[in-house]
Design a protein around this motif. Structure first.
Motif, PDB file in Angstrom:
ATOM      1  N   GLY A   1      -1.644  60.127   3.919  1.00 38.39           N
ATOM      2  CA  GLY A   1      -1.133  60.486   2.598  1.00 38.39           C
ATOM      3  C   GLY A   1      -0.090  61.576   2.562  1.00 38.39           C
ATOM      4  O   GLY A   1       0.702  61.745   3.473  1.00 38.39           O
TER       5      GLY A   1
ATOM      6  N   SER B   1      -6.047  61.274   4.606  1.00 44.19           N
ATOM      7  CA  SER B   1      -5.603  62.253   5.590  1.00 44.19           C
ATOM      8  C   SER B   1      -4.293  62.906   5.153  1.00 44.19           C
ATOM      9  O   SER B   1      -3.332  62.217   4.793  1.00 44.19           O
TER      10      SER B   1
ATOM     11  N   ARG C   1       0.544  70.422   4.949  1.00 44.67           N
ATOM     12  CA  ARG C   1       1.786  71.146   4.656  1.00 44.67           C
ATOM     13  C   ARG C   1       1.683  71.977   3.375  1.00 44.67           C
ATOM     14  O   ARG C   1       2.412  72.933   3.206  1.00 44.67           O
TER      15      ARG C   1
ATOM     16  N   PHE D   1      -3.450  64.609  14.086  1.00 49.40           N
ATOM     17  CA  PHE D   1      -4.453  63.950  14.936  1.00 49.40           C
ATOM     18  C   PHE D   1      -4.176  64.227  16.407  1.00 49.40           C
ATOM     19  O   PHE D   1      -5.051  64.042  17.244  1.00 49.40           O
ATOM     20  N   GLY D   2      -2.929  64.596  16.734  1.00 49.36           N
ATOM     21  CA  GLY D   2      -2.530  64.727  18.138  1.00 49.36           C
ATOM     22  C   GLY D   2      -1.858  63.444  18.592  1.00 49.36           C
ATOM     23  O   GLY D   2      -2.414  62.696  19.395  1.00 49.36           O
TER      24      GLY D   2
ATOM     25  N   GLU E   1       7.485  60.109  11.983  1.00 45.54           N
ATOM     26  CA  GLU E   1       6.665  60.283  13.196  1.00 45.54           C
ATOM     27  C   GLU E   1       5.255  59.760  12.989  1.00 45.54           C
ATOM     28  O   GLU E   1       4.722  59.034  13.834  1.00 45.54           O
ATOM     29  N   ILE E   2       4.644  60.151  11.889  1.00 40.87           N
ATOM     30  CA  ILE E   2       3.263  59.730  11.646  1.00 40.87           C
ATOM     31  C   ILE E   2       3.201  58.203  11.502  1.00 40.87           C
ATOM     32  O   ILE E   2       2.241  57.574  11.940  1.00 40.87           O
TER      33      ILE E   2
ATOM     34  N   LYS F   1      17.582  64.112  -0.282  1.00 39.72           N
ATOM     35  CA  LYS F   1      17.164  63.003   0.575  1.00 39.72           C
ATOM     36  C   LYS F   1      16.987  61.778  -0.306  1.00 39.72           C
ATOM     37  O   LYS F   1      16.597  61.920  -1.472  1.00 39.72           O
TER      38      LYS F   1
HETATM   39  P1  NAP Z   1       6.158  63.490  10.258  1.00 35.07           P
HETATM   40  O1  NAP Z   1       7.354  64.199  10.771  1.00 35.07           O
HETATM   41  O2  NAP Z   1       6.162  62.016  10.253  1.00 35.07           O
HETATM   42  O3  NAP Z   1       4.861  63.925  11.066  1.00 35.07           O
HETATM   43  C1  NAP Z   1       4.817  65.036  11.925  1.00 35.07           C
HETATM   44  C2  NAP Z   1       3.387  65.214  12.376  1.00 35.07           C
HETATM   45  O4  NAP Z   1       2.579  65.704  11.287  1.00 35.07           O
HETATM   46  C3  NAP Z   1       2.692  63.926  12.784  1.00 35.07           C
HETATM   47  O5  NAP Z   1       3.021  63.564  14.113  1.00 35.07           O
HETATM   48  C4  NAP Z   1       1.247  64.280  12.583  1.00 35.07           C
HETATM   49  O6  NAP Z   1       0.791  65.165  13.603  1.00 35.07           O
HETATM   50  C5  NAP Z   1       1.295  65.114  11.323  1.00 35.07           C
HETATM   51  N1  NAP Z   1       1.102  64.324  10.104  1.00 35.07           N
HETATM   52  C6  NAP Z   1       2.040  63.835   9.242  1.00 35.07           C
HETATM   53  N2  NAP Z   1       1.483  63.226   8.202  1.00 35.07           N
HETATM   54  C7  NAP Z   1       0.140  63.306   8.401  1.00 35.07           C
HETATM   55  C8  NAP Z   1      -0.989  62.870   7.650  1.00 35.07           C
HETATM   56  N3  NAP Z   1      -0.841  62.233   6.471  1.00 35.07           N
HETATM   57  N4  NAP Z   1      -2.225  63.128   8.157  1.00 35.07           N
HETATM   58  C9  NAP Z   1      -2.370  63.789   9.341  1.00 35.07           C
HETATM   59  N5  NAP Z   1      -1.340  64.241  10.074  1.00 35.07           N
HETATM   60  C10 NAP Z   1      -0.104  64.003   9.609  1.00 35.07           C
HETATM   61  O7  NAP Z   1       5.796  63.999   8.797  1.00 35.07           O
HETATM   62  P2  NAP Z   1       6.518  65.095   7.874  1.00 35.07           P
HETATM   63  O8  NAP Z   1       7.835  64.579   7.459  1.00 35.07           O
HETATM   64  O9  NAP Z   1       6.395  66.431   8.533  1.00 35.07           O
HETATM   65  O10 NAP Z   1       5.575  65.040   6.599  1.00 35.07           O
HETATM   66  C11 NAP Z   1       4.287  65.617   6.658  1.00 35.07           C
HETATM   67  C12 NAP Z   1       3.476  65.131   5.480  1.00 35.07           C
HETATM   68  O11 NAP Z   1       4.105  65.517   4.264  1.00 35.07           O
HETATM   69  C13 NAP Z   1       3.299  63.627   5.448  1.00 35.07           C
HETATM   70  O12 NAP Z   1       1.943  63.368   5.194  1.00 35.07           O
HETATM   71  C14 NAP Z   1       4.173  63.160   4.310  1.00 35.07           C
HETATM   72  O13 NAP Z   1       3.621  62.063   3.610  1.00 35.07           O
HETATM   73  C15 NAP Z   1       4.264  64.389   3.420  1.00 35.07           C
HETATM   74  N6  NAP Z   1       5.574  64.527   2.775  1.00 35.07           N
HETATM   75  C16 NAP Z   1       6.696  64.539   3.529  1.00 35.07           C
HETATM   76  C17 NAP Z   1       7.935  64.654   2.924  1.00 35.07           C
HETATM   77  C18 NAP Z   1       9.204  64.643   3.726  1.00 35.07           C
HETATM   78  O14 NAP Z   1      10.275  64.725   3.130  1.00 35.07           O
HETATM   79  N7  NAP Z   1       9.153  64.528   5.036  1.00 35.07           N
HETATM   80  C19 NAP Z   1       8.008  64.757   1.527  1.00 35.07           C
HETATM   81  C20 NAP Z   1       6.829  64.732   0.762  1.00 35.07           C
HETATM   82  C21 NAP Z   1       5.616  64.617   1.412  1.00 35.07           C
HETATM   83  P3  NAP Z   1       0.005  64.627  14.897  1.00 35.07           P
HETATM   84  O15 NAP Z   1       1.025  64.004  15.775  1.00 35.07           O
HETATM   85  O16 NAP Z   1      -0.623  65.851  15.461  1.00 35.07           O
HETATM   86  O17 NAP Z   1      -1.005  63.628  14.417  1.00 35.07           O
END
Ligand code: NAP
Length: 255
Positions: A7, A30, A34, A51-52, A79-80, A197
Motif C-alpha cells: 500500500g 503493508s 514513510r 521486507f528486504g 522497486e517494490i 510527477k
Molecule cells: P520503492 O522505491 O518502490 O521502494 C523502495 C523500498 O521501500 C522497497 O524496496 C521496499 O523495501 C520498501 N517498500 C516500498 N513500498 C513498500 C510497502 N508498501 N510495504 C513494505 N515495504 C515497502 O517505493 P517508494 O517510491 O520509496 O515509495 C514508498 C511507499 O510510499 C510505497 O508504499 C508507495 O506506495 C508510497 N508512495 C510513494 C510515492 C512516490 O512518489 N514514490 C507517492 C505516494 C506514496 P524492501 O526492499 O526492504 O522490501
C-alpha cells in the motif's frame, strides 16, 4: 484466503476498506513506513517497513501462507513492484497490480515531459525562476543541482533540510487539494513554472488545472516502468479479481 496488499496509496486503502470484515479474506496491509502516523484499517492487519528486497518478501509471503497479492503501490514506487513480481513469480502466487491511469495533456496545457527528476531540474534552464515543486519529499533533492531558482516545495512530511535547494519555502500539506486553493497558492508565491510527477488520480490534479488556468508551463516527470502481470486501473477491479480468484479456488477444491 490470506491476502497481502502492498500500500501507501488511496487505492490500497480503498481495497483494504472494501475487504475488511469480509470473512473470505484475511488481509494484511503493508506500508513502507514513510509517513509518521500510518492510518490503520479496522479488521485489517497492518505491517510497516521493508521486507528486504524480493528474497525477504518471498520469505514473508511463504511464512504467512499468502494466497494472493494486490500491489497497489504508487505509480512511482517501481522497486517494490519489481520485488512483488519477482517474489510472487517465484512462489506461483497470483499478483494483481493497481496502476491508476496517467494524466494526459489537454487543450490549454503547456507541458514539457521529462524522464527523471534530474532532467526536470535541468529543464528549468539557467535563468532563475520561481518554481513550484509538487514532486514528493524524495524528489526534491534532485533540484539542488539547480540552485539558481527560487522554490516553493509542498510535501506531506517535511523533507530533510540538507536535501533542499538553498532558496526554498516549505509548505506542509496533504491532499486532496481544491482548485481555488491551488490557484491562490501559485498566485501568492508568484510561481512561474510547476514541476510535478505524472502521479495520475484526482487528489493532486488541481495543481495541473490551476497551472492551465494561469497559463503556466508544467514540467511533467514521466513514470518509471512498473512491473506487473495482471494490471488494473482501480481498487474495485482488484477486489473483483480477488473475488474471482477465491471463487475459482473454492471450485478447484470442490467446495
Ligand atoms: P520503492 O522505491 O518502490 O521502494 C523502495 C523500498 O521501500 C522497497 O524496496 C521496499 O523495501 C520498501 N517498500 C516500498 N513500498 C513498500 C510497502 N508498501 N510495504 C513494505 N515495504 C515497502 O517505493 P517508494 O517510491 O520509496 O515509495 C514508498 C511507499 O510510499 C510505497 O508504499 C508507495 O506506495 C508510497 N508512495 C510513494 C510515492 C512516490 O512518489 N514514490 C507517492 C505516494 C506514496 P524492501 O526492499 O526492504 O522490501
Amino acid at each position: 484466503m490470506r491476502v497481502l496488499i502492498l500500500g501507501g496509496t488511496t487505492e490500497a486503502s480503498a481495497c483494504a476498506h472494501r475487504l475488511s470484515g469480509d470473512g473470505r479474506f484475511a488481509v494484511t496491509l503493508s506500508l513502507a513506513g514513510r509517513t509518521a502516523s500510518p492510518v490503520a484499517v479496522p479488521g485489517v492487519a497492518l505491517r510497516v517497513g521493508g521486507f528486504g528486497v524480493a528474497a525477504g518478501l518471498a520469505r514473508w509471503l511463504a511464512e504467512a501462507g499468502t494466497a494472493a497479492v494486490i500491489d497497489a503501490t504508487h505509480p512511482f514506487a517501481a522497486e517494490i513492484s519489481a520485488n512483488a513480481a519477482a517474489a510472487t513469480g517465484e512462489l506461483g502466487i497470483p499478483l494483481c497490480t493497481v496502476l491508476r491511469p496517467p494524466w494526459r495533456a489537454g487543450p490549454g496545457d503547456r507541458w514539457r515531459t521529462v524522464p527523471s527528476m534530474a532532467a526536470a531540474a535541468d529543464d528549468l534552464g539557467d535563468e532563475g525562476r520561481r518554481v513550484f515543486l509538487g514532486v514528493g519529499r524524495q524528489g526534491v533533492g534532485a533540484f539542488r543541482r539547480a540552485p539558481q531558482h527560487t522554490y516553493v516545495v509542498r510535501t506531506i512530511e517535511l523533507p530533510d533540510a540538507a536535501a533542499l535547494p538553498p532558496d526554498t519555502t516549505l509548505v506542509q500539506a496533504r491532499g486532496p487539494f481544491a482548485l481555488a486553493d491551488e490557484i491562490a497558492l501559485l498566485t501568492s508565491h508568484r510561481i512561474e513554472v510547476v514541476v510535478t510527477k505524472n502521479a495520475g488520480g484526482d487528489a493532486t490534479y488541481a495543481k495541473i488545472e490551476a497551472a492551465r488556468r494561469l497559463g503556466l508551463p508544467v514540467v511533467m516527470v514521466e513514470r518509471p516502468r512498473k512491473a506487473g502481470r495482471h494490471v488494473v486501473a482501480a481498487a474495485e477491479e482488484a477486489v473483483g479479481w480477488l473475488e474471482r480468484l477465491h471463487a475459482m479456488s473454492r471450485s478447484d477444491r470442490g467446495v
